[in-house]
Design a protein around this motif. Structure first.
Motif, mmCIF file in Angstrom:
data_model
loop_
_atom_site.group_PDB
_atom_site.id
_atom_site.type_symbol
_atom_site.label_atom_id
_atom_site.label_comp_id
_atom_site.label_asym_id
_atom_site.label_seq_id
_atom_site.Cartn_x
_atom_site.Cartn_y
_atom_site.Cartn_z
ATOM 1 N N LYS A 1 59.092 54.207 45.369
ATOM 2 C CA LYS A 1 60.347 55.063 45.472
ATOM 3 C C LYS A 1 60.860 55.329 43.963
ATOM 4 O O LYS A 1 61.229 56.351 43.607
ATOM 5 N N LEU A 2 60.575 54.370 43.144
ATOM 6 C CA LEU A 2 60.970 54.551 41.901
ATOM 7 C C LEU A 2 59.949 55.595 41.113
ATOM 8 O O LEU A 2 60.472 56.719 40.589
ATOM 9 N N LEU A 3 58.810 55.664 41.552
ATOM 10 C CA LEU A 3 57.991 56.792 40.774
ATOM 11 C C LEU A 3 58.135 58.148 41.670
ATOM 12 O O LEU A 3 57.983 58.943 40.600
ATOM 13 N N GLU A 4 58.310 58.028 42.767
ATOM 14 C CA GLU A 4 58.708 59.323 43.568
ATOM 15 C C GLU A 4 59.839 59.858 43.181
ATOM 16 O O GLU A 4 60.118 61.165 42.993
ATOM 17 N N SER A 5 60.833 58.978 42.566
ATOM 18 C CA SER A 5 62.170 59.815 42.118
ATOM 19 C C SER A 5 62.093 60.196 40.799
ATOM 20 O O SER A 5 62.659 61.241 40.216
ATOM 21 N N CYS A 6 60.929 60.192 40.012
ATOM 22 C CA CYS A 6 60.346 60.749 38.592
ATOM 23 C C CYS A 6 59.566 61.836 38.914
ATOM 24 O O CYS A 6 59.053 62.289 38.049
ATOM 25 N N GLY A 7 59.363 62.244 40.348
ATOM 26 C CA GLY A 7 58.383 63.476 40.644
ATOM 27 C C GLY A 7 56.784 62.962 40.762
ATOM 28 O O GLY A 7 56.016 63.744 40.973
ATOM 29 N N ALA A 8 56.432 61.648 40.635
ATOM 30 C CA ALA A 8 55.044 61.300 40.844
ATOM 31 C C ALA A 8 54.786 61.378 42.394
ATOM 32 O O ALA A 8 55.640 61.194 43.064
ATOM 33 N N GLU A 9 53.443 61.332 42.796
ATOM 34 C CA GLU A 9 52.903 61.210 43.938
ATOM 35 C C GLU A 9 52.303 59.942 44.000
ATOM 36 O O GLU A 9 51.146 59.917 43.299
ATOM 37 N N VAL A 10 52.637 58.961 44.943
ATOM 38 C CA VAL A 10 51.998 57.452 45.029
ATOM 39 C C VAL A 10 50.861 57.912 45.756
ATOM 40 O O VAL A 10 51.107 58.158 47.277
ATOM 41 N N SER A 11 49.570 57.940 45.580
ATOM 42 C CA SER A 11 48.543 58.434 46.358
ATOM 43 C C SER A 11 47.981 57.121 47.029
ATOM 44 O O SER A 11 47.075 57.358 47.888
#
Length: 183
Positions: free
Chosen positions: A143-153
């Motif tokens: 959730k933290l990374l996705e809120s920054c525009g990253a995609e957790v693959s």
């Protein structure tokens, strides 16, 4: 270079892991990876397996979770020629930070990354940690990374504690447990 001592990570882990009964509380069997990390050949074998799994998941960046995920994730990132993003427990980084709180069975916790220091937009991040238990930490990091525009693959861990439901919290097909994937 000499022949590799271990055929795969599962063999290295099985040879070096220390099992500690009744820790941290009665009835729990703690799986201590410290001896695996301290043995150069076992550590190299584990890192190689983690790296391959991260390649297969298409990593642009490795996210290492506080604290053993830093050790493993840093070695993987180095092996792959990628950067490492340290995902810290709350209060360990100077401000400004981006925070994600999550629930534990006994309260709440939070993870943080530096705000504005790394461009995460569109980056494919694979999260690396030592153990998957309830999945709360990996889910909060996602959730933290996705809120920054990253995609957790994906998620790559060394061990999984069965019966705690962690696997079910993560996206299907995105979890690699190296202790079982190359056995």
């Amino acid at each position: 270079m000499t022949a590799q001592k271990y055929a795969n990570a599962a063999e290295a882990i099985g040879d070096k892991i220390r099992l500690v009964p009744d820790f941290p509380e009665p009835g729990v069997l703690f799986e201590d990876l410290t001896p695996v990390l301290a043995d150069a050949e076992a550590f190299a074998t584990v890192v190689s397996s983690l790296s391959q799994a991260c390649r297969d998941l298409g990593a642009d960046l490795i996210g290492g979770l506080d604290a053993r995920g830093f050790l493993l994730g840093s070695a993987v990132a180095f092996d792959m020629g990628l950067g490492i993003l340290a995902i810290r427990k709350q209060g360990k980084l100077p401000p400004p930070v981006i925070t994600e709180e999550y629930s534990l069975e006994y309260g709440t916790a939070a993870l943080e990354i530096p705000a504005g220091q790394t461009d995460l937009q569109g980056k494919r991040v694979v999260l690396v940690d030592d153990v998957l238990a309830t999945g709360g930490t990996l889910l909060a990091a996602t959730k933290l990374l996705e809120s920054c525009g990253a995609e957790v693959s994906g998620y790559v861990v060394v061990l999984e504690v069965p019966g705690l439901g962690g696997r079910e919290k993560l996206r299907d097909g995105s979890l690699v447990v190296i202790n079982e994937s190359d056995a």
